[in-house]
Design a protein around this motif. Structure first.
Motif, PDB file in Angstrom:
ATOM      1  N   CYS A  38       4.892   2.430 -10.379  1.00 38.86           N
ATOM      2  CA  CYS A  38       5.688   3.650 -10.495  1.00 38.86           C
ATOM      3  C   CYS A  38       5.201   4.487 -11.678  1.00 38.86           C
ATOM      4  CB  CYS A  38       7.159   3.313 -10.712  1.00 38.86           C
ATOM      5  SG  CYS A  38       7.895   2.354  -9.379  1.00 38.86           S
ATOM      6  N   CYS A  39       4.982   5.763 -11.433  1.00 39.70           N
ATOM      7  CA  CYS A  39       4.629   6.694 -12.504  1.00 39.70           C
ATOM      8  C   CYS A  39       4.826   8.115 -12.001  1.00 39.70           C
ATOM      9  CB  CYS A  39       3.192   6.493 -12.995  1.00 39.70           C
ATOM     10  SG  CYS A  39       1.915   7.080 -11.872  1.00 39.70           S
ATOM     11  N   PHE A  40       4.730   9.050 -12.921  1.00 35.34           N
ATOM     12  CA  PHE A  40       4.709  10.467 -12.595  1.00 35.34           C
ATOM     13  C   PHE A  40       3.500  11.045 -13.298  1.00 35.34           C
ATOM     14  CE2 PHE A  40       5.665  14.932 -13.165  1.00 35.34           C
ATOM     15  CZ  PHE A  40       6.121  15.274 -11.901  1.00 35.34           C
ATOM     16  N   GLN A  41       2.774  11.892 -12.604  1.00 34.67           N
ATOM     17  CA  GLN A  41       1.585  12.491 -13.217  1.00 34.67           C
ATOM     18  C   GLN A  41       1.542  13.981 -12.942  1.00 34.67           C
ATOM     19  OE1 GLN A  41      -1.241   9.923 -11.238  1.00 34.67           O
ATOM     20  NE2 GLN A  41      -1.926  11.580  -9.923  1.00 34.67           N
ATOM     21  N   THR A  42       1.066  14.703 -13.941  1.00 37.52           N
ATOM     22  CA  THR A  42       0.960  16.154 -13.858  1.00 37.52           C
ATOM     23  C   THR A  42      -0.428  16.562 -14.316  1.00 37.52           C
ATOM     24  OG1 THR A  42       3.285  16.294 -14.506  1.00 37.52           O
ATOM     25  CG2 THR A  42       2.017  18.318 -14.580  1.00 37.52           C
ATOM     26  N   LEU A  43      -1.088  17.409 -13.552  1.00 38.73           N
ATOM     27  CA  LEU A  43      -2.417  17.898 -13.912  1.00 38.73           C
ATOM     28  C   LEU A  43      -2.290  19.086 -14.859  1.00 38.73           C
ATOM     29  CD1 LEU A  43      -5.477  17.661 -13.460  1.00 38.73           C
ATOM     30  CD2 LEU A  43      -5.209  19.184 -11.488  1.00 38.73           C
ATOM     31  N   GLY A  44      -3.098  19.091 -15.885  1.00 39.52           N
ATOM     32  CA  GLY A  44      -3.093  20.187 -16.849  1.00 39.52           C
ATOM     33  C   GLY A  44      -4.415  20.241 -17.594  1.00 39.52           C
ATOM     34  N   GLN A  45      -4.415  20.926 -18.711  1.00 39.36           N
ATOM     35  CA  GLN A  45      -5.614  21.043 -19.537  1.00 39.36           C
ATOM     36  C   GLN A  45      -5.325  20.535 -20.938  1.00 39.36           C
ATOM     37  OE1 GLN A  45      -6.573  25.239 -19.309  1.00 39.36           O
ATOM     38  NE2 GLN A  45      -8.098  24.832 -17.739  1.00 39.36           N
ATOM     39  N   GLY A  46      -6.235  19.716 -21.441  1.00 39.91           N
ATOM     40  CA  GLY A  46      -6.181  19.270 -22.824  1.00 39.91           C
ATOM     41  C   GLY A  46      -7.331  19.911 -23.572  1.00 39.91           C
ATOM     42  N   GLN A  47      -7.198  19.989 -24.891  1.00 38.57           N
ATOM     43  CA  GLN A  47      -8.314  20.528 -25.669  1.00 38.57           C
ATOM     44  C   GLN A  47      -8.462  19.762 -26.967  1.00 38.57           C
ATOM     45  OE1 GLN A  47      -7.313  24.698 -26.528  1.00 38.57           O
ATOM     46  NE2 GLN A  47      -7.219  24.105 -28.692  1.00 38.57           N
ATOM     47  N   PHE A  48      -9.678  19.747 -27.486  1.00 37.92           N
ATOM     48  CA  PHE A  48      -9.995  19.065 -28.730  1.00 37.92           C
ATOM     49  C   PHE A  48     -11.373  19.514 -29.189  1.00 37.92           C
ATOM     50  CE2 PHE A  48     -11.186  16.537 -25.092  1.00 37.92           C
ATOM     51  CZ  PHE A  48     -12.519  16.256 -25.324  1.00 37.92           C
ATOM     52  N   ARG A  49     -11.644  19.278 -30.467  1.00 41.63           N
ATOM     53  CA  ARG A  49     -12.985  19.508 -31.001  1.00 41.63           C
ATOM     54  C   ARG A  49     -13.406  18.240 -31.734  1.00 41.63           C
ATOM     55  NH1 ARG A  49     -13.537  24.695 -33.898  1.00 41.63           N
ATOM     56  NH2 ARG A  49     -11.984  23.800 -35.272  1.00 41.63           N
ATOM     57  N   PRO A  50     -14.492  17.612 -31.323  1.00 42.60           N
ATOM     58  CA  PRO A  50     -14.966  16.407 -32.002  1.00 42.60           C
ATOM     59  C   PRO A  50     -15.469  16.733 -33.412  1.00 42.60           C
ATOM     60  CG  PRO A  50     -15.945  16.611 -29.801  1.00 42.60           C
ATOM     61  CD  PRO A  50     -15.279  17.915 -30.116  1.00 42.60           C
ATOM     62  N   LEU A  51     -14.925  16.054 -34.412  1.00 40.35           N
ATOM     63  CA  LEU A  51     -15.314  16.268 -35.798  1.00 40.35           C
ATOM     64  C   LEU A  51     -16.378  15.255 -36.227  1.00 40.35           C
ATOM     65  CD1 LEU A  51     -11.764  16.838 -37.318  1.00 40.35           C
ATOM     66  CD2 LEU A  51     -13.442  18.573 -36.609  1.00 40.35           C
ATOM     67  N   GLU A  52     -16.953  15.495 -37.400  1.00 43.40           N
ATOM     68  CA  GLU A  52     -17.944  14.568 -37.946  1.00 43.40           C
ATOM     69  C   GLU A  52     -17.340  13.164 -38.009  1.00 43.40           C
ATOM     70  OE1 GLU A  52     -21.168  15.137 -38.557  1.00 43.40           O
ATOM     71  OE2 GLU A  52     -20.837  17.192 -37.879  1.00 43.40           O
ATOM     72  N   TYR A  57     -16.483  11.174 -25.941  1.00 38.73           N
ATOM     73  CA  TYR A  57     -16.873  10.939 -24.552  1.00 38.73           C
ATOM     74  C   TYR A  57     -17.323  12.257 -23.929  1.00 38.73           C
ATOM     75  CZ  TYR A  57     -16.343   9.941 -19.574  1.00 38.73           C
ATOM     76  OH  TYR A  57     -16.557   9.806 -18.235  1.00 38.73           O
ATOM     77  N   ILE A  58     -16.663  13.347 -24.330  1.00 32.73           N
ATOM     78  CA  ILE A  58     -16.974  14.692 -23.844  1.00 32.73           C
ATOM     79  C   ILE A  58     -17.225  15.575 -25.062  1.00 32.73           C
ATOM     80  CG2 ILE A  58     -16.043  16.724 -22.645  1.00 32.73           C
ATOM     81  CD1 ILE A  58     -14.297  14.761 -21.014  1.00 32.73           C
ATOM     82  N   GLY A  59     -18.262  16.396 -25.013  1.00 30.69           N
ATOM     83  CA  GLY A  59     -18.559  17.316 -26.104  1.00 30.69           C
ATOM     84  C   GLY A  59     -19.479  16.696 -27.141  1.00 30.69           C
ATOM     85  N   GLU A  60     -19.731  17.466 -28.185  1.00 31.93           N
ATOM     86  CA  GLU A  60     -20.630  17.035 -29.246  1.00 31.93           C
ATOM     87  C   GLU A  60     -19.940  17.151 -30.594  1.00 31.93           C
ATOM     88  OE1 GLU A  60     -24.420  19.000 -29.159  1.00 31.93           O
ATOM     89  OE2 GLU A  60     -24.509  18.928 -26.977  1.00 31.93           O
ATOM     90  N   THR A  61     -20.229  16.200 -31.467  1.00 35.57           N
ATOM     91  CA  THR A  61     -19.689  16.222 -32.824  1.00 35.57           C
ATOM     92  C   THR A  61     -20.068  17.526 -33.505  1.00 35.57           C
ATOM     93  OG1 THR A  61     -19.845  13.825 -32.965  1.00 35.57           O
ATOM     94  CG2 THR A  61     -19.687  15.017 -35.043  1.00 35.57           C
ATOM     95  N   GLY A  62     -19.075  18.194 -34.096  1.00 30.95           N
ATOM     96  CA  GLY A  62     -19.309  19.460 -34.774  1.00 30.95           C
ATOM     97  C   GLY A  62     -19.547  20.626 -33.832  1.00 30.95           C
ATOM     98  N   GLY A  63     -19.285  20.406 -32.540  1.00 36.45           N
ATOM     99  CA  GLY A  63     -19.517  21.453 -31.545  1.00 36.45           C
ATOM    100  C   GLY A  63     -18.297  22.317 -31.314  1.00 36.45           C
ATOM    101  N   ASP A  64     -18.229  22.860 -30.127  1.00 35.40           N
ATOM    102  CA  ASP A  64     -17.150  23.769 -29.739  1.00 35.40           C
ATOM    103  C   ASP A  64     -15.887  23.000 -29.359  1.00 35.40           C
ATOM    104  OD1 ASP A  64     -18.829  25.978 -30.043  1.00 35.40           O
ATOM    105  OD2 ASP A  64     -19.554  25.837 -27.972  1.00 35.40           O
ATOM    106  N   VAL A  65     -14.793  23.731 -29.259  1.00 38.07           N
ATOM    107  CA  VAL A  65     -13.556  23.173 -28.718  1.00 38.07           C
ATOM    108  C   VAL A  65     -13.799  22.903 -27.238  1.00 38.07           C
ATOM    109  CG1 VAL A  65     -11.144  23.685 -28.140  1.00 38.07           C
ATOM    110  CG2 VAL A  65     -12.057  24.330 -30.387  1.00 38.07           C
ATOM    111  N   GLU A  66     -13.454  21.716 -26.809  1.00 35.77           N
ATOM    112  CA  GLU A  66     -13.600  21.323 -25.402  1.00 35.77           C
ATOM    113  C   GLU A  66     -12.259  21.493 -24.698  1.00 35.77           C
ATOM    114  OE1 GLU A  66     -16.406  20.391 -23.904  1.00 35.77           O
ATOM    115  OE2 GLU A  66     -17.559  20.474 -25.770  1.00 35.77           O
ATOM    116  N   VAL A  67     -12.276  22.056 -23.501  1.00 36.93           N
ATOM    117  CA  VAL A  67     -11.084  22.159 -22.659  1.00 36.93           C
ATOM    118  C   VAL A  67     -11.374  21.322 -21.417  1.00 36.93           C
ATOM    119  CG1 VAL A  67      -9.572  23.696 -21.354  1.00 36.93           C
ATOM    120  CG2 VAL A  67     -10.531  24.445 -23.552  1.00 36.93           C
ATOM    121  N   VAL A  68     -10.492  20.353 -21.163  1.00 36.37           N
ATOM    122  CA  VAL A  68     -10.745  19.340 -20.135  1.00 36.37           C
ATOM    123  C   VAL A  68      -9.548  19.233 -19.194  1.00 36.37           C
ATOM    124  CG1 VAL A  68     -11.286  16.894 -19.782  1.00 36.37           C
ATOM    125  CG2 VAL A  68     -12.113  18.051 -21.823  1.00 36.37           C
TER     126      VAL A  68
END
Length: 110
Positions: A38-52, A57-68
């Motif tokens: 049993c669960c509930f799931q909702t699709l959306g967008q997350g964002q983050f920027r990998p720091l030093e 897993y997605i994006g590059e350290t010190g790169g742009d903000v990733e929207v996933v």
């Protein structure tokens, strides 16, 4: 529901949603009465920027903000299984730092 339960919420990219859900269900989350998985799931967008110092897993350290595209997944977990479920979630999740929320539930009145 005499036993203590928690509401577990986490965010996971679409590519790994089934893998992570299966891991937490096998570890003991998602049981309500005579039902499991049993669960509930909702699709959306997350964002983050990998720091030093990160190992993204997605994006590059010190790169742009990733929207996933990510799913927010909510389920129930008995207190006795929380540690195992969280460990299983972390092992199955592709992110170095998955976003996880945990709330203690109160019994419903009446």
């Amino acid at each position: 529901m005499d036993e203590l339960y928690y509401k577990l919420c986490f965010y996971v990219p679409t590519s790994h949603v089934e893998q992570v859900k299966n891991a937490i269900f096998e570890a003991g989350a998602g049981h309500i009465g005579d039902y499991d998985c049993c669960c509930f799931q909702t699709l959306g967008q997350g964002q983050f920027r990998p720091l030093e110092g990160s190992n993204p897993y997605i994006g590059e350290t010190g790169g742009d903000v990733e929207v996933v595209e990510e799913y927010r997944v909510e389920t129930i977990c008995p207190a006795l299984r929380v540690q195992t479920v969280i460990s299983s979630l972390r092992l199955a999740h592709p992110y170095e730092e998955p976003a996880i929320d945990l709330w203690r539930l109160e019994p419903l009145p009446g």
